[in-house]
Design a protein around this motif. Structure first.
Motif, short mmCIF file in Angstrom:
data_model
loop_
_atom_site.label_atom_id
_atom_site.label_comp_id
_atom_site.label_asym_id
_atom_site.label_seq_id
_atom_site.Cartn_x
_atom_site.Cartn_y
_atom_site.Cartn_z
N VAL A 53 0.86 -1.18 0.00
CA VAL A 53 0.00 0.00 0.00
C VAL A 53 0.90 1.23 0.00
CG1 VAL A 53 -1.72 1.28 1.34
CG2 VAL A 53 -1.85 -1.21 1.20
N ASP A 54 0.58 2.19 -0.86
CA ASP A 54 1.34 3.42 -0.92
C ASP A 54 1.44 4.01 0.49
OD1 ASP A 54 2.35 5.61 -2.96
OD2 ASP A 54 1.22 6.65 -1.38
N PHE A 58 -1.41 3.95 3.96
CA PHE A 58 -1.41 2.83 4.91
C PHE A 58 -2.17 3.15 6.19
CE2 PHE A 58 0.04 -0.57 7.64
CZ PHE A 58 -0.09 -1.64 6.78
N GLU A 59 -2.04 4.34 6.71
CA GLU A 59 -2.74 4.71 7.95
C GLU A 59 -4.26 4.81 7.75
OE1 GLU A 59 -1.42 4.92 11.04
OE2 GLU A 59 0.46 4.23 10.12
N LYS A 60 -4.70 4.96 6.52
CA LYS A 60 -6.13 5.11 6.22
C LYS A 60 -6.82 3.77 5.98
CE LYS A 60 -4.91 9.36 3.84
NZ LYS A 60 -4.85 10.03 2.55
N MET A 61 -6.04 2.70 5.94
CA MET A 61 -6.58 1.39 5.61
C MET A 61 -7.37 0.81 6.78
SD MET A 61 -5.59 0.98 2.55
CE MET A 61 -6.13 -0.68 2.36
N PRO A 62 -8.39 -0.01 6.47
CA PRO A 62 -9.07 -0.72 7.55
C PRO A 62 -8.08 -1.66 8.23
CG PRO A 62 -9.86 -1.46 5.40
CD PRO A 62 -8.92 -0.33 5.16
N PRO A 80 6.29 -5.05 6.78
CA PRO A 80 5.35 -4.88 7.90
C PRO A 80 4.60 -3.55 7.90
CG PRO A 80 7.55 -5.47 8.70
CD PRO A 80 7.66 -5.28 7.22
N GLN A 81 5.19 -2.52 7.31
CA GLN A 81 4.54 -1.22 7.30
C GLN A 81 3.59 -1.04 6.11
OE1 GLN A 81 8.12 -1.26 8.00
NE2 GLN A 81 7.36 -1.36 10.10
N ARG A 82 3.76 -1.84 5.04
CA ARG A 82 3.00 -1.56 3.81
C ARG A 82 2.25 -2.74 3.22
NH1 ARG A 82 6.56 0.72 -0.53
NH2 ARG A 82 4.54 1.07 -1.46
#
Length: 107
Positions: A53-54, A58-62, A80-82
């Motif tokens: 995920v760009d 990532f912070e906006k993802m469910p 792990p972050q994306r």
């Protein structure tokens, strides 16, 4: 419909409309986007719909559930972050403009 951009490993970009309630994986499949194999058809039983995920998204993802986290262990070079499995991301208005990048290969 929500616009989602899928970026292949080689940089080729595909921006397509995906129906509300569909998964990001179904959007790729229905629009013939290369790089997402989805061997299990969306049952979260493989990792062949893995994407990065760009970072701006990532912070906006469910949130990810435990089953998705476990399946990512089998993905090619998970981050792990994306990393996410597109079969587990349901399309909603909140994902308008989502950008995902495919890994070099799917396992």
């Amino acid at each position: 419909m929500v616009k989602i951009t899928y970026i292949e490993f080689d940089g080729a970009s595909h921006t397509v409309d995906v129906a509300m309630g569909a998964s990001v994986m179904e959007g790729a499949r229905d629009n013939n986007i290369p790089g997402i194999e989805a061997d299990c058809g969306g049952a979260c039983a493989c990792s062949t719909c893995h994407v990065y995920v760009d970072p701006s998204w990532f912070e906006k993802m469910p949130p990810m559930d435990e089953m998705e986290q476990d399946m990512l262990d089998f993905a090619h070079e998970p981050n792990p972050q994306r990393s996410r499995l597109t079969c587990q991301i349901k399309v909603s208005n909140a994902l308008e403009g989502l950008i995902v990048q495919m890994p070099e290969k799917q396992i």
